[in-house]
Scaffold this motif. Structure first.
Motif, PDB file in Angstrom:
ATOM      1  N   ASN B  95       0.858  -1.183   0.000  1.00 43.84           N
ATOM      2  CA  ASN B  95       0.000   0.000   0.000  1.00 43.84           C
ATOM      3  C   ASN B  95       0.893   1.232   0.000  1.00 43.84           C
ATOM      4  OD1 ASN B  95      -1.635   2.222   1.131  1.00 43.84           O
ATOM      5  ND2 ASN B  95      -3.198   0.662   1.314  1.00 43.84           N
ATOM      6  N   ALA B  96       0.929   1.933  -1.117  1.00 45.56           N
ATOM      7  CA  ALA B  96       1.765   3.126  -1.225  1.00 45.56           C
ATOM      8  C   ALA B  96       1.169   4.255  -0.404  1.00 45.56           C
ATOM      9  CB  ALA B  96       1.886   3.561  -2.678  1.00 45.56           C
ATOM     10  N   GLN B  97       1.999   5.014   0.223  1.00 45.85           N
ATOM     11  CA  GLN B  97       1.544   6.145   1.028  1.00 45.85           C
ATOM     12  C   GLN B  97       1.440   7.391   0.157  1.00 45.85           C
ATOM     13  OE1 GLN B  97       0.636   5.488   4.482  1.00 45.85           O
ATOM     14  NE2 GLN B  97       0.602   3.726   3.119  1.00 45.85           N
ATOM     15  N   ALA B  98       0.686   7.212  -0.910  1.00 47.41           N
ATOM     16  CA  ALA B  98       0.496   8.298  -1.872  1.00 47.41           C
ATOM     17  C   ALA B  98      -0.687   7.938  -2.739  1.00 47.41           C
ATOM     18  CB  ALA B  98       1.748   8.466  -2.735  1.00 47.41           C
ATOM     19  N   GLY B  99      -1.201   8.927  -3.452  1.00 44.64           N
ATOM     20  CA  GLY B  99      -2.299   8.652  -4.364  1.00 44.64           C
ATOM     21  C   GLY B  99      -3.543   8.218  -3.604  1.00 44.64           C
ATOM     22  N   THR B 100      -4.141   7.144  -4.044  1.00 42.40           N
ATOM     23  CA  THR B 100      -5.398   6.684  -3.449  1.00 42.40           C
ATOM     24  C   THR B 100      -5.201   5.617  -2.376  1.00 42.40           C
ATOM     25  OG1 THR B 100      -5.646   5.089  -5.235  1.00 42.40           O
ATOM     26  CG2 THR B 100      -6.753   7.223  -5.515  1.00 42.40           C
ATOM     27  N   TYR B 101      -3.955   5.300  -2.063  1.00 47.13           N
ATOM     28  CA  TYR B 101      -3.667   4.324  -1.005  1.00 47.13           C
ATOM     29  C   TYR B 101      -4.329   2.969  -1.287  1.00 47.13           C
ATOM     30  CZ  TYR B 101      -2.069   8.399   1.620  1.00 47.13           C
ATOM     31  OH  TYR B 101      -1.408   9.526   2.017  1.00 47.13           O
ATOM     32  N   LYS B 102      -4.427   2.593  -2.551  1.00 52.59           N
ATOM     33  CA  LYS B 102      -5.014   1.295  -2.864  1.00 52.59           C
ATOM     34  C   LYS B 102      -4.015   0.193  -2.533  1.00 52.59           C
ATOM     35  CE  LYS B 102      -3.328   1.239  -7.589  1.00 52.59           C
ATOM     36  NZ  LYS B 102      -3.626   1.560  -8.980  1.00 52.59           N
ATOM     37  N   TYR B 103      -4.555  -0.995  -2.334  1.00 50.35           N
ATOM     38  CA  TYR B 103      -3.740  -2.174  -2.079  1.00 50.35           C
ATOM     39  C   TYR B 103      -3.383  -2.868  -3.393  1.00 50.35           C
ATOM     40  CZ  TYR B 103      -4.813  -2.319   2.951  1.00 50.35           C
ATOM     41  OH  TYR B 103      -4.903  -2.049   4.279  1.00 50.35           O
ATOM     42  N   ILE B 104      -2.173  -3.405  -3.427  1.00 51.32           N
ATOM     43  CA  ILE B 104      -1.768  -4.290  -4.514  1.00 51.32           C
ATOM     44  C   ILE B 104      -1.393  -5.616  -3.869  1.00 51.32           C
ATOM     45  CG2 ILE B 104      -0.106  -4.698  -6.359  1.00 51.32           C
ATOM     46  CD1 ILE B 104       0.054  -1.606  -6.577  1.00 51.32           C
ATOM     47  N   PHE B 105      -2.027  -6.676  -4.344  1.00 52.29           N
ATOM     48  CA  PHE B 105      -1.865  -7.984  -3.725  1.00 52.29           C
ATOM     49  C   PHE B 105      -0.985  -8.898  -4.566  1.00 52.29           C
ATOM     50  CE2 PHE B 105      -4.827  -8.098  -0.178  1.00 52.29           C
ATOM     51  CZ  PHE B 105      -5.621  -6.980  -0.429  1.00 52.29           C
ATOM     52  N   GLY B 106      -0.331  -9.833  -3.863  1.00 50.40           N
ATOM     53  CA  GLY B 106       0.332 -10.933  -4.545  1.00 50.40           C
ATOM     54  C   GLY B 106      -0.671 -12.030  -4.866  1.00 50.40           C
ATOM     55  N   THR B 107      -0.181 -13.078  -5.489  1.00 43.66           N
ATOM     56  CA  THR B 107      -1.057 -14.159  -5.945  1.00 43.66           C
ATOM     57  C   THR B 107      -1.384 -15.167  -4.853  1.00 43.66           C
ATOM     58  OG1 THR B 107       0.927 -15.248  -6.748  1.00 43.66           O
ATOM     59  CG2 THR B 107      -0.403 -14.049  -8.374  1.00 43.66           C
ATOM     60  N   GLY B 108      -0.745 -15.051  -3.707  1.00 42.90           N
ATOM     61  CA  GLY B 108      -1.105 -15.887  -2.585  1.00 42.90           C
ATOM     62  C   GLY B 108      -0.270 -17.142  -2.443  1.00 42.90           C
ATOM     63  N   THR B 109      -0.171 -17.633  -1.216  1.00 47.39           N
ATOM     64  CA  THR B 109       0.467 -18.909  -0.886  1.00 47.39           C
ATOM     65  C   THR B 109      -0.515 -19.708  -0.047  1.00 47.39           C
ATOM     66  OG1 THR B 109       2.714 -18.014  -0.882  1.00 47.39           O
ATOM     67  CG2 THR B 109       2.335 -20.051   0.356  1.00 47.39           C
ATOM     68  N   ARG B 110      -0.809 -20.922  -0.495  1.00 47.57           N
ATOM     69  CA  ARG B 110      -1.696 -21.786   0.289  1.00 47.57           C
ATOM     70  C   ARG B 110      -0.851 -22.523   1.309  1.00 47.57           C
ATOM     71  NH1 ARG B 110      -6.620 -23.210  -0.065  1.00 47.57           N
ATOM     72  NH2 ARG B 110      -6.835 -22.420  -2.189  1.00 47.57           N
ATOM     73  N   LEU B 111      -1.179 -22.342   2.581  1.00 44.19           N
ATOM     74  CA  LEU B 111      -0.456 -23.013   3.649  1.00 44.19           C
ATOM     75  C   LEU B 111      -1.253 -24.193   4.170  1.00 44.19           C
ATOM     76  CD1 LEU B 111       1.977 -23.081   5.607  1.00 44.19           C
ATOM     77  CD2 LEU B 111       0.603 -21.686   7.173  1.00 44.19           C
ATOM     78  N   LYS B 112      -0.628 -25.343   4.154  1.00 46.68           N
ATOM     79  CA  LYS B 112      -1.226 -26.547   4.731  1.00 46.68           C
ATOM     80  C   LYS B 112      -0.496 -26.867   6.015  1.00 46.68           C
ATOM     81  CE  LYS B 112      -2.761 -28.623   0.408  1.00 46.68           C
ATOM     82  NZ  LYS B 112      -2.735 -29.814  -0.460  1.00 46.68           N
ATOM     83  N   VAL B 113      -1.241 -27.188   7.065  1.00 44.37           N
ATOM     84  CA  VAL B 113      -0.649 -27.554   8.340  1.00 44.37           C
ATOM     85  C   VAL B 113      -0.961 -29.020   8.588  1.00 44.37           C
ATOM     86  CG1 VAL B 113      -0.526 -27.089  10.802  1.00 44.37           C
ATOM     87  CG2 VAL B 113      -0.924 -25.205   9.190  1.00 44.37           C
ATOM     88  N   LEU B 114       0.072 -29.809   8.761  1.00 45.60           N
ATOM     89  CA  LEU B 114      -0.057 -31.266   8.883  1.00 45.60           C
ATOM     90  C   LEU B 114      -0.033 -31.679  10.349  1.00 45.60           C
ATOM     91  CD1 LEU B 114       2.521 -32.076   6.066  1.00 45.60           C
ATOM     92  CD2 LEU B 114       0.042 -31.810   5.846  1.00 45.60           C
ATOM     93  N   ALA B 115      -1.022 -32.472  10.728  1.00 51.81           N
ATOM     94  CA  ALA B 115      -1.111 -32.918  12.127  1.00 51.81           C
ATOM     95  C   ALA B 115      -0.088 -34.006  12.444  1.00 51.81           C
ATOM     96  CB  ALA B 115      -2.518 -33.427  12.399  1.00 51.81           C
TER      97      ALA B 115
END
Lengths: 113, 115
Positions: B95-115
């Motif tokens: 989120n740039a501290q300028a302009g409209t302060y919009k968010y830019i997202f990454g494509t994500g990481t799926r986290l699996k937690v194994l028991a």
């Protein structure tokens, strides 16, 4: 704690129909946003809104989309004639004037059939 | 234009172990915020942690901490003592501290937690 509220949580609509997604931002916030997340993809910026005007919009936000703040509390996103590819999660966000980051609503899942 | 890259589509971790999720970004701005959001199956966006670019100290929130390397434009998330409830998609955002302060997202990481 105040939160951004979106309604409905899930909406199903027929292709070609108009839909209105509603958001109630946090009460003292001045800046409002809509984001879209197609299933399995990243969250994408659609539009920002301040002082009853669009301040920025992305290339996704074409003439089929419009936003307004009809009554000073709600912030709506209208899609005039929905297409199958409009099926997505739509997130509203709002921000205070003196804050530099926003708060997200819980999202509305739109399904176009 | 600013970009956010998450190079790990999926990660797995054993319960109680530690995992690190990677994020790099590109910007010409000097003032910005970085975030990690958690998205469970309900698809709600839950803020995990945020970092102001002007702060050298890495942010921490309980079991979550970041390694912010401003010169390298790197912002990784470390989850300690992983729990089954940590399983979710994790998105890095800028989120740039300028302009409209919009968010830019990454494509994500799926986290699996194994028991």
């Amino acid at each position: 704690e105040p939160e951004v509220t979106q309604t409905p949580s899930h909406q199903v609509t027929q292709m070609g129909q108009e839909v209105i997604l509603r958001c109630v931002p946090i009460s003292n916030h001045l800046y409002f946003y809509w984001y879209r997340q197609i299933l399995g993809q990243k969250v994408e910026f659609l539009v920002s809104f301040y002082n009853n005007e669009i301040s920025e919009k992305s290339e996704i936000f074409d003439d089929q989309f419009s936003v307004e703040r009809p009554d000073g509390s709600n912030f709506t996103l209208k899609i005039r004639s929905t297409k199958l590819e409009d099926s997505a999660m739509y997130f509203c966000a709002s921000r205070r004037g003196d804050s530099t980051y926003g708060f997200f609503g819980q999202g509305t899942r739109l399904t176009v059939v | 234009a600013q970009t956010v890259t998450q190079s790990q589509p999926e990660m797995s971790v054993q319960e109680a172990e530690t995992v690190t999720l990677s994020c790099t970004y590109d910007t010409s701005e000097s003032d910005y915020y970085l975030f990690w959001y958690k998205q469970p199956p309900s698809r709600q966006m839950i803020l995990v942690i945020r970092q102001e670019a002007y702060k050298q100290q890495n942010a921490t929130e309980n079991r979550f901490s970041v390694n912010f390397q401003k010169a390298a434009k790197s912002f990784s998330l470390k989850i300690s003592d992983s729990q089954l409830g940590d399983a979710a998609m994790y998105f890095c955002a800028y989120n740039a501290q300028a302009g409209t302060y919009k968010y830019i997202f990454g494509t994500g990481t799926r986290l699996k937690v194994l028991a």
